[in-house]
Design an enzyme around this catalytic site. Structure first.
Site, PDB file in Angstrom:
ATOM      1  N   TYR A   1       0.884  -1.174   0.000  1.00  0.00           N
ATOM      2  CA  TYR A   1       0.000   0.000   0.000  1.00  0.00           C
ATOM      3  C   TYR A   1       0.916   1.217   0.000  1.00  0.00           C
ATOM      4  O   TYR A   1       1.736   1.374   0.913  1.00  0.00           O
ATOM      5  CB  TYR A   1      -0.871   0.039   1.259  1.00  0.00           C
ATOM      6  CG  TYR A   1      -2.004  -0.954   1.301  1.00  0.00           C
ATOM      7  CD1 TYR A   1      -1.775  -2.315   1.532  1.00  0.00           C
ATOM      8  CD2 TYR A   1      -3.318  -0.543   1.115  1.00  0.00           C
ATOM      9  CE1 TYR A   1      -2.833  -3.222   1.583  1.00  0.00           C
ATOM     10  CE2 TYR A   1      -4.380  -1.443   1.170  1.00  0.00           C
ATOM     11  CZ  TYR A   1      -4.125  -2.788   1.401  1.00  0.00           C
ATOM     12  OH  TYR A   1      -5.173  -3.679   1.439  1.00  0.00           O
TER      13      TYR A   1
ATOM     14  N   PRO B   1     -12.471   0.119  -1.045  1.00  0.00           N
ATOM     15  CA  PRO B   1     -11.728  -1.152  -0.940  1.00  0.00           C
ATOM     16  C   PRO B   1     -10.365  -1.042  -0.274  1.00  0.00           C
ATOM     17  O   PRO B   1      -9.672  -2.045  -0.130  1.00  0.00           O
ATOM     18  CB  PRO B   1     -11.593  -1.604  -2.396  1.00  0.00           C
ATOM     19  CG  PRO B   1     -11.795  -0.395  -3.204  1.00  0.00           C
ATOM     20  CD  PRO B   1     -12.651   0.530  -2.422  1.00  0.00           C
TER      21      PRO B   1
HETATM   22  P1  FAS Z   1     -22.445  -8.745  -5.127  1.00  0.00           P
HETATM   23  O1  FAS Z   1     -22.629  -7.388  -5.740  1.00  0.00           O
HETATM   24  O2  FAS Z   1     -21.165  -9.464  -5.317  1.00  0.00           O
HETATM   25  O3  FAS Z   1     -23.593  -9.721  -5.693  1.00  0.00           O
HETATM   26  C1  FAS Z   1     -24.900  -9.237  -5.865  1.00  0.00           C
HETATM   27  C2  FAS Z   1     -25.569 -10.101  -6.930  1.00  0.00           C
HETATM   28  O4  FAS Z   1     -26.954  -9.733  -7.005  1.00  0.00           O
HETATM   29  C3  FAS Z   1     -24.952  -9.873  -8.303  1.00  0.00           C
HETATM   30  O5  FAS Z   1     -24.583 -11.090  -8.883  1.00  0.00           O
HETATM   31  C4  FAS Z   1     -26.071  -9.195  -9.079  1.00  0.00           C
HETATM   32  O6  FAS Z   1     -26.090  -9.538 -10.446  1.00  0.00           O
HETATM   33  C5  FAS Z   1     -27.316  -9.713  -8.366  1.00  0.00           C
HETATM   34  N1  FAS Z   1     -28.471  -8.839  -8.548  1.00  0.00           N
HETATM   35  C6  FAS Z   1     -28.517  -7.494  -8.561  1.00  0.00           C
HETATM   36  N2  FAS Z   1     -29.771  -7.072  -8.814  1.00  0.00           N
HETATM   37  C7  FAS Z   1     -30.545  -8.190  -8.960  1.00  0.00           C
HETATM   38  C8  FAS Z   1     -31.920  -8.418  -9.253  1.00  0.00           C
HETATM   39  N3  FAS Z   1     -32.749  -7.410  -9.462  1.00  0.00           N
HETATM   40  N4  FAS Z   1     -32.368  -9.685  -9.333  1.00  0.00           N
HETATM   41  C9  FAS Z   1     -31.520 -10.724  -9.112  1.00  0.00           C
HETATM   42  N5  FAS Z   1     -30.195 -10.594  -8.862  1.00  0.00           N
HETATM   43  C10 FAS Z   1     -29.724  -9.321  -8.783  1.00  0.00           C
HETATM   44  N6  FAS Z   1     -14.055  -5.520  -2.354  1.00  0.00           N
HETATM   45  C11 FAS Z   1     -12.796  -5.713  -1.886  1.00  0.00           C
HETATM   46  O7  FAS Z   1     -12.650  -6.121  -0.730  1.00  0.00           O
HETATM   47  N7  FAS Z   1     -11.715  -5.486  -2.682  1.00  0.00           N
HETATM   48  C12 FAS Z   1     -11.837  -5.050  -3.978  1.00  0.00           C
HETATM   49  O8  FAS Z   1     -10.856  -4.853  -4.670  1.00  0.00           O
HETATM   50  C13 FAS Z   1     -13.117  -4.847  -4.499  1.00  0.00           C
HETATM   51  N8  FAS Z   1     -13.285  -4.462  -5.799  1.00  0.00           N
HETATM   52  C14 FAS Z   1     -14.549  -4.241  -6.261  1.00  0.00           C
HETATM   53  C15 FAS Z   1     -14.769  -3.827  -7.588  1.00  0.00           C
HETATM   54  C16 FAS Z   1     -16.063  -3.564  -8.068  1.00  0.00           C
HETATM   55  C17 FAS Z   1     -16.260  -3.112  -9.501  1.00  0.00           C
HETATM   56  C18 FAS Z   1     -17.168  -3.732  -7.199  1.00  0.00           C
HETATM   57  C19 FAS Z   1     -18.584  -3.422  -7.667  1.00  0.00           C
HETATM   58  C20 FAS Z   1     -16.978  -4.168  -5.898  1.00  0.00           C
HETATM   59  C21 FAS Z   1     -15.665  -4.437  -5.421  1.00  0.00           C
HETATM   60  N9  FAS Z   1     -15.444  -4.882  -4.116  1.00  0.00           N
HETATM   61  C22 FAS Z   1     -14.210  -5.091  -3.630  1.00  0.00           C
HETATM   62  C23 FAS Z   1     -16.542  -5.154  -3.238  1.00  0.00           C
HETATM   63  C24 FAS Z   1     -17.115  -6.518  -3.603  1.00  0.00           C
HETATM   64  O9  FAS Z   1     -16.139  -7.516  -3.395  1.00  0.00           O
HETATM   65  C25 FAS Z   1     -18.348  -6.746  -2.765  1.00  0.00           C
HETATM   66  O10 FAS Z   1     -18.098  -6.400  -1.420  1.00  0.00           O
HETATM   67  C26 FAS Z   1     -18.847  -8.159  -2.824  1.00  0.00           C
HETATM   68  O11 FAS Z   1     -19.025  -8.518  -4.164  1.00  0.00           O
HETATM   69  C27 FAS Z   1     -20.142  -8.210  -2.033  1.00  0.00           C
HETATM   70  O12 FAS Z   1     -20.764  -9.415  -2.275  1.00  0.00           O
HETATM   71  P2  FAS Z   1     -22.381  -9.495  -2.341  1.00  0.00           P
HETATM   72  O13 FAS Z   1     -22.920  -8.795  -1.173  1.00  0.00           O
HETATM   73  O14 FAS Z   1     -22.697 -10.921  -2.588  1.00  0.00           O
HETATM   74  O15 FAS Z   1     -22.793  -8.578  -3.593  1.00  0.00           O
HETATM   75  C1  PHB Z   2      -7.234  -6.849  -4.471  1.00  0.00           C
HETATM   76  O1  PHB Z   2      -6.317  -7.689  -4.528  1.00  0.00           O
HETATM   77  O2  PHB Z   2      -8.093  -6.728  -5.371  1.00  0.00           O
HETATM   78  C2  PHB Z   2      -7.316  -5.936  -3.266  1.00  0.00           C
HETATM   79  C3  PHB Z   2      -6.523  -6.212  -2.172  1.00  0.00           C
HETATM   80  C4  PHB Z   2      -6.601  -5.383  -1.060  1.00  0.00           C
HETATM   81  C5  PHB Z   2      -7.454  -4.294  -1.077  1.00  0.00           C
HETATM   82  C6  PHB Z   2      -8.266  -4.037  -2.188  1.00  0.00           C
HETATM   83  C7  PHB Z   2      -8.186  -4.859  -3.291  1.00  0.00           C
HETATM   84  O3  PHB Z   2      -7.517  -3.474   0.007  1.00  0.00           O
END
Ligand code: FAS
Ligand code: PHB
Length: 394
Positions: free
Chosen positions: A204, A297
């Protein structure tokens, strides 16, 4: 309209939805999962990369840690870097807990394999999901399945695992829900590169030009992030510009350390925002993961918080629906929110310490905090405790 019955309807087949369905089935509670996207689309989304201690424990207890331990990488800590300085925080020495580098895409594959093997009912590519009679003990869900058939599921509980933009959040009435929100003035430009990591554990990095991170996915795949202004168009960053900025911010050439670039295979810009919606329960609707909260994140908390919610809700639903004990479900929201706010604060704290703006006074405050965190055992233990993972129940 074809009707059916299930004890639980789970909206969303991301990590929280599939994990919840798996844990409920293991305890004799049946569920149906509804997902808007295709299984391939959900599985291919590049997201989190670090699993904290309590997440690994939840997966272990569910029998889902086999591939994680075989193919993931256990990390003792992280490196904190700023120009001229690099310090390793060893979480195992500080708080006795490690973290695992294992991508969310891999967790999703493991969950799909487990729920498929169990014959779990998951409907992909559904539309028009609508939640009804949530304030009663007999809610139902209607939707259109992938074949275009109108469907109805009568149920005892609906769990919104449908992320920040799904229908569940909005199903909590205006007068009942409160949403706290913060939008940051910057985003992360994230890349995946087919190149061996130039580091053993995550770096980081603070830099006057902006934050950077060196993460990884495997011995041959690296993951990087750069702080960029909010609203950045990813196409305005050429490969050379990306690698030059990463080399500068991560300290290429400092003390003999070198960053090795490679072919970029995925790139995207992730806006930095945080919200918490309370309560996480309304009648027989329960909210989990990004459907109730998202965090920047920087603290690696997004996926881990979703798993923690599931770790609290699964036994609560079993108590309610199998054992007739409404107690744990009644206290779910308050118990989950204690951890949600702790992780929301930690994510804000890490983001504020490492992301730079124009104000040189702030730069000095951040550098002082970085020197404190890397020189004081008490301060380092505080970061380690939060990063490596707090207990499910605070
Ligand atoms: P999710 O968003 O994973 O899953 C929700 C699901 O519900 C999806 O599959 C969606 O298609 C579905 N859904 C939505 N609307 C619906 C509807 N109307 N009907 C049916 N299904 C529907 N976290 C980190 O710790 N590190 C990272 O680097 C990181 N990068 C990320 C990058 C992006 C682009 C995003 C958006 C998030 C990132 N996150 C990261 C956070 C991510 O990991 C979330 O915390 C994690 O996916 C949460 O999981 P769920 O709560 O299951 O939600
Ligand atoms: C990743 O590997 O995508 C990552 C790891 C640590 C973070 C965020 C993203 O705090």
């Amino acid at each position: 309209m074809r009707s059916q019955r299930s004890q639980v309807v789970v909206v969303g087949a991301g990590p929280s939805g599939l994990l919840l369905s798996h844990l409920l089935a293991a305890r004799g509670v049946d569920s149906v999962v509804l997902e808007a996207r295709s299984q391939a689309y959900v599985g291919a989304r590049v997201r989190a990369g670090i699993l904290e201690h309590s997440t690994v424990e939840v997966l272990r207890e569910a029998g889902l840690d086999g591939r994680l331990r075989a193919e993931g990488a256990e990390h003792r800590g992280i490196h904190l870097h700023w120009p001229g300085e690099r310090h390793h925080l060893d979480f195992v020495d500080l708080v006795g807990r490690s973290v695992w580098a294992y991508g969310q895409t891999e967790v999703q594959k493991d969950l799909v394999a487990a729920t498929t093997a169990r014959g779990q009912e998951v409907h992909y590519e559904v539309t028009d999901v609508a939640l009804h009679d949530l304030a009663t003990d007999s809610p139902h869900v209607t939707f259109t399945d992938a074949t275009g058939l109108a469907r109805r599921i009568d149920t005892d509980a609906v769990v919104g695992c449908d992320g920040a933009f799904g229908p569940s959040r909005a199903a909590v009435p205006d007068g009942v829900r409160t949403t706290w929100e913060r939008t940051y003035p910057f985003s992360w430009l994230g890349i995946m590169a087919d190149v061996a990591p130039s580091t053993d554990e995550l770096i980081y990095a603070w830099h006057p030009d902006g934050f950077a991170m060196h993460s990884l996915r495997s011995p041959t795949v690296s993951r990087f992030y750069l702080q960029v202004p909010a609203g950045t168009d990813v196409t305005t960053w050429s490969d050379d510009r990306i690698w030059d900025a990463l080399a500068l911010r991560l300290g290429h050439g400092q003390d003999g350390w070198e960053l090795t670039p490679g072919p970029i295979t995925d790139r995207s810009v992730l806006p930095m925002r945080s919200f918490v919606q309370t309560p996480m329960r309304h009648g027989r609707l329960f909210l989990v993961g990004d459907a109730a909260h998202t965090v920047p994140p920087t603290g690696a908390k997004g996926l881990n918080l979703a798993v923690a919610d599931v770790g609290l809700l699964a036994p609560a639903l079993v108590a309610l629906l199998r054992d007739g004990d409404p107690g744990p479900a009644g206290s779910y929201s308050d118990r989950a929110l204690r951890r949600v706010w702790r992780c929301t604060h930690f994510s804000w704290w890490m983001t504020s310490m490492l992301h730079t703006g124009e104000d040189p006074f702030d730069h000095q405050l951040q550098l002082s905090q970085l020197r404190w965190v890397t020189s004081s055992g008490a301060a380092a233990a505080g970061l380690a405790e939060n990063y490596a993972g707090l207990p499910l129940e605070l």
